[in-house]
Scaffold this motif. Structure first.
Motif, mmCIF file in Angstrom:
data_model
loop_
_atom_site.group_PDB
_atom_site.id
_atom_site.type_symbol
_atom_site.label_atom_id
_atom_site.label_comp_id
_atom_site.label_asym_id
_atom_site.label_seq_id
_atom_site.Cartn_x
_atom_site.Cartn_y
_atom_site.Cartn_z
ATOM 1 N N ALA A 237 0.832 -1.205 0.000
ATOM 2 C CA ALA A 237 0.000 0.000 0.000
ATOM 3 C C ALA A 237 0.867 1.256 0.000
ATOM 4 C CB ALA A 237 -0.929 -0.005 1.216
ATOM 5 N N LYS A 238 1.959 1.242 0.751
ATOM 6 C CA LYS A 238 2.860 2.386 0.790
ATOM 7 C C LYS A 238 3.495 2.622 -0.576
ATOM 8 C CE LYS A 238 6.907 4.128 3.362
ATOM 9 N NZ LYS A 238 6.326 5.411 3.787
ATOM 10 N N ARG A 239 3.888 1.534 -1.248
ATOM 11 C CA ARG A 239 4.511 1.677 -2.567
ATOM 12 C C ARG A 239 3.502 2.170 -3.608
ATOM 13 N NH1 ARG A 239 8.226 3.684 -5.380
ATOM 14 N NH2 ARG A 239 8.688 2.628 -7.341
ATOM 15 N N VAL A 240 2.280 1.677 -3.528
ATOM 16 C CA VAL A 240 1.247 2.150 -4.455
ATOM 17 C C VAL A 240 0.996 3.641 -4.241
ATOM 18 C CG1 VAL A 240 -1.208 2.005 -5.025
ATOM 19 C CG2 VAL A 240 0.138 -0.089 -4.749
ATOM 20 N N LEU A 241 0.911 4.056 -2.975
ATOM 21 C CA LEU A 241 0.728 5.479 -2.671
ATOM 22 C C LEU A 241 1.877 6.300 -3.249
ATOM 23 C CD1 LEU A 241 -0.849 7.721 -1.125
ATOM 24 C CD2 LEU A 241 0.642 7.211 0.836
ATOM 25 N N LEU B 197 8.676 12.851 9.567
ATOM 26 C CA LEU B 197 8.088 13.347 10.805
ATOM 27 C C LEU B 197 8.820 14.574 11.323
ATOM 28 C CD1 LEU B 197 5.877 12.855 12.871
ATOM 29 C CD2 LEU B 197 7.384 11.240 14.032
ATOM 30 N N TRP B 198 10.141 14.568 11.249
ATOM 31 C CA TRP B 198 10.836 15.732 11.807
ATOM 32 C C TRP B 198 10.750 16.949 10.897
ATOM 33 C CZ3 TRP B 198 15.011 18.111 9.493
ATOM 34 C CH2 TRP B 198 15.839 17.374 8.645
ATOM 35 N N GLN B 199 10.514 16.733 9.605
ATOM 36 C CA GLN B 199 10.360 17.883 8.708
ATOM 37 C C GLN B 199 9.095 18.686 9.018
ATOM 38 O OE1 GLN B 199 11.384 14.911 7.616
ATOM 39 N NE2 GLN B 199 13.325 15.318 6.601
ATOM 40 N N MET C 58 13.486 6.084 -3.213
ATOM 41 C CA MET C 58 12.965 6.783 -2.045
ATOM 42 C C MET C 58 11.471 6.539 -1.925
ATOM 43 S SD MET C 58 14.961 10.475 -2.454
ATOM 44 C CE MET C 58 14.139 11.185 -1.023
ATOM 45 N N SER C 59 10.932 6.927 -0.787
ATOM 46 C CA SER C 59 9.498 6.933 -0.551
ATOM 47 C C SER C 59 9.078 8.382 -0.352
ATOM 48 C CB SER C 59 9.155 6.101 0.685
ATOM 49 O OG SER C 59 7.766 6.154 0.971
ATOM 50 N N LEU C 60 7.787 8.662 -0.466
ATOM 51 C CA LEU C 60 7.325 10.020 -0.184
ATOM 52 C C LEU C 60 7.582 10.391 1.267
ATOM 53 C CD1 LEU C 60 3.948 10.084 -2.149
ATOM 54 C CD2 LEU C 60 6.028 11.362 -2.713
ATOM 55 N N VAL C 61 7.403 9.437 2.176
ATOM 56 C CA VAL C 61 7.585 9.685 3.610
ATOM 57 C C VAL C 61 8.583 8.681 4.161
ATOM 58 C CG1 VAL C 61 6.462 9.887 5.852
ATOM 59 C CG2 VAL C 61 5.193 10.478 3.773
ATOM 60 N N LEU D 261 -0.530 7.391 9.101
ATOM 61 C CA LEU D 261 0.518 8.301 9.556
ATOM 62 C C LEU D 261 1.211 8.937 8.349
ATOM 63 C CD1 LEU D 261 2.204 9.554 11.785
ATOM 64 C CD2 LEU D 261 3.654 7.508 11.778
ATOM 65 N N ASP D 262 1.454 8.169 7.294
ATOM 66 C CA ASP D 262 2.021 8.736 6.069
ATOM 67 C C ASP D 262 1.120 9.828 5.506
ATOM 68 O OD1 ASP D 262 4.226 7.124 6.137
ATOM 69 O OD2 ASP D 262 3.898 6.192 4.186
ATOM 70 N N LEU D 263 -0.168 9.537 5.453
ATOM 71 C CA LEU D 263 -1.117 10.520 4.911
ATOM 72 C C LEU D 263 -1.141 11.784 5.756
ATOM 73 C CD1 LEU D 263 -4.040 8.056 4.039
ATOM 74 C CD2 LEU D 263 -2.436 9.129 2.439
ATOM 75 N N LEU D 264 -1.067 11.622 7.073
ATOM 76 C CA LEU D 264 -1.087 12.784 7.962
ATOM 77 C C LEU D 264 0.169 13.637 7.784
ATOM 78 C CD1 LEU D 264 -2.636 14.259 10.151
ATOM 79 C CD2 LEU D 264 -1.553 12.762 11.846
ATOM 80 N N ILE D 265 1.318 12.986 7.662
ATOM 81 C CA ILE D 265 2.569 13.720 7.450
ATOM 82 C C ILE D 265 2.541 14.450 6.114
ATOM 83 C CG2 ILE D 265 5.050 13.440 7.024
ATOM 84 C CD1 ILE D 265 5.025 11.198 9.117
ATOM 85 N N LEU D 266 2.012 13.800 5.068
ATOM 86 C CA LEU D 266 1.908 14.462 3.768
ATOM 87 C C LEU D 266 0.998 15.681 3.837
ATOM 88 C CD1 LEU D 266 1.688 11.313 1.457
ATOM 89 C CD2 LEU D 266 3.569 12.967 1.544
#
Length: 230
Positions: free
Chosen positions: A29-33, A182-184, A148-151, A211-216
């Motif tokens: 799911a993370k890779r698809v996102l 998260l730190w960004q 890389m990943s988005l997050v 959590l990825d969606l929230l950080i984005l």
């Protein structure tokens, strides 16, 4: 949820060697996102990236896109892309970054983060790009490539990576590095290296797709504010 992660990151971390493989490391799911959102963002920002490329080319000599080797998943090196923000051959003109900031009346530069407020090697256009984090847009290509990943944790140069403890190094390279993290969204350039590392490790341990969606979602306001960026 994000506040809980930030608060818990302030506590000492237990040893990380021998911990199970992080859930995000193999998440489809993370890779698809990553693929879908990176492709959409590249299309949306393509006109802006063309304008930025022209501005970089006209402001100073040198390549438009800067390439640097960073440490990726499993400590495999990869070439990270970003718009060039420094004068050509800046790496051949080393300066004492802490001293440069002291001359500008600024103190407290953290060598691990390597984000001084006053670096004479940065061009005028480059300073604007860094302020708005627009120099990072080419890393959407890194995301599509799978480097890389988005997050995720920000990718370190080899020298900075080796200054971490063996436990922290092993944990950080157990997942793909990220374009944001998260730190960004928790302080950007004003955050200490210790806190940044703690937040990266906490993100890896507590990862879940929301959590990825929230950080984005929090990345855009953090970028637009530009208050803690240079």
């Amino acid at each position: 949820m994000l506040n809980e992660v930030e608060n818990s990151a302030a506590t000492p971390r237990p040893p990380l060697i021998g911990t199970p493989r992080p859930r995000c490391a193999g998440s489809r799911a993370k890779r698809v996102l990553d693929i879908v959102l990176a492709a959409v963002l590249l299309i949306v920002f393509l006109p802006l990236m063309v304008v930025i490329g022209l501005a970089v080319a006209m402001s100073s000599s040198g390549p438009v896109v800067f390439r640097q080797t960073r440490v990726g998943l499993g400590e495999r090196p990869f070439t990270m892309l970003k718009f060039r923000t420094m004068h050509r051959h800046a790496s051949e003109r080393p300066v004492d970054l802490a001293q440069a900031d002291n001359h500008a009346g600024i103190t407290g530069v953290d060598p691990f983060l390597a984000k001084p407020r006053h670096d004479p090697r940065i061009t005028a256009v480059g300073r604007l790009l860094r302020k708005a984090s627009l120099d990072e847009l080419p890393q959407l290509v890194n995301v599509l490539r799978g480097d890389m990943s988005l997050v995720g944790p920000r990718p370190c140069p080899g020298g900075e990576h080796m200054r971490l403890s063996p436990e922290d190094r092993a944990k950080r390279v157990s997942v793909k590095p990220g374009l944001t993290g998260l730190w960004q969204v928790s302080g950007r350039s004003t955050i200490t290296a210790e806190k940044a590392i703690q937040l990266d490790l906490q993100y890896i341990e507590d990862w879940r797709l929301p959590l990825d969606l929230l950080i984005l979602l929090r990345t855009l306001p953090a970028v637009l504010r530009t208050r803690h960026a240079w």
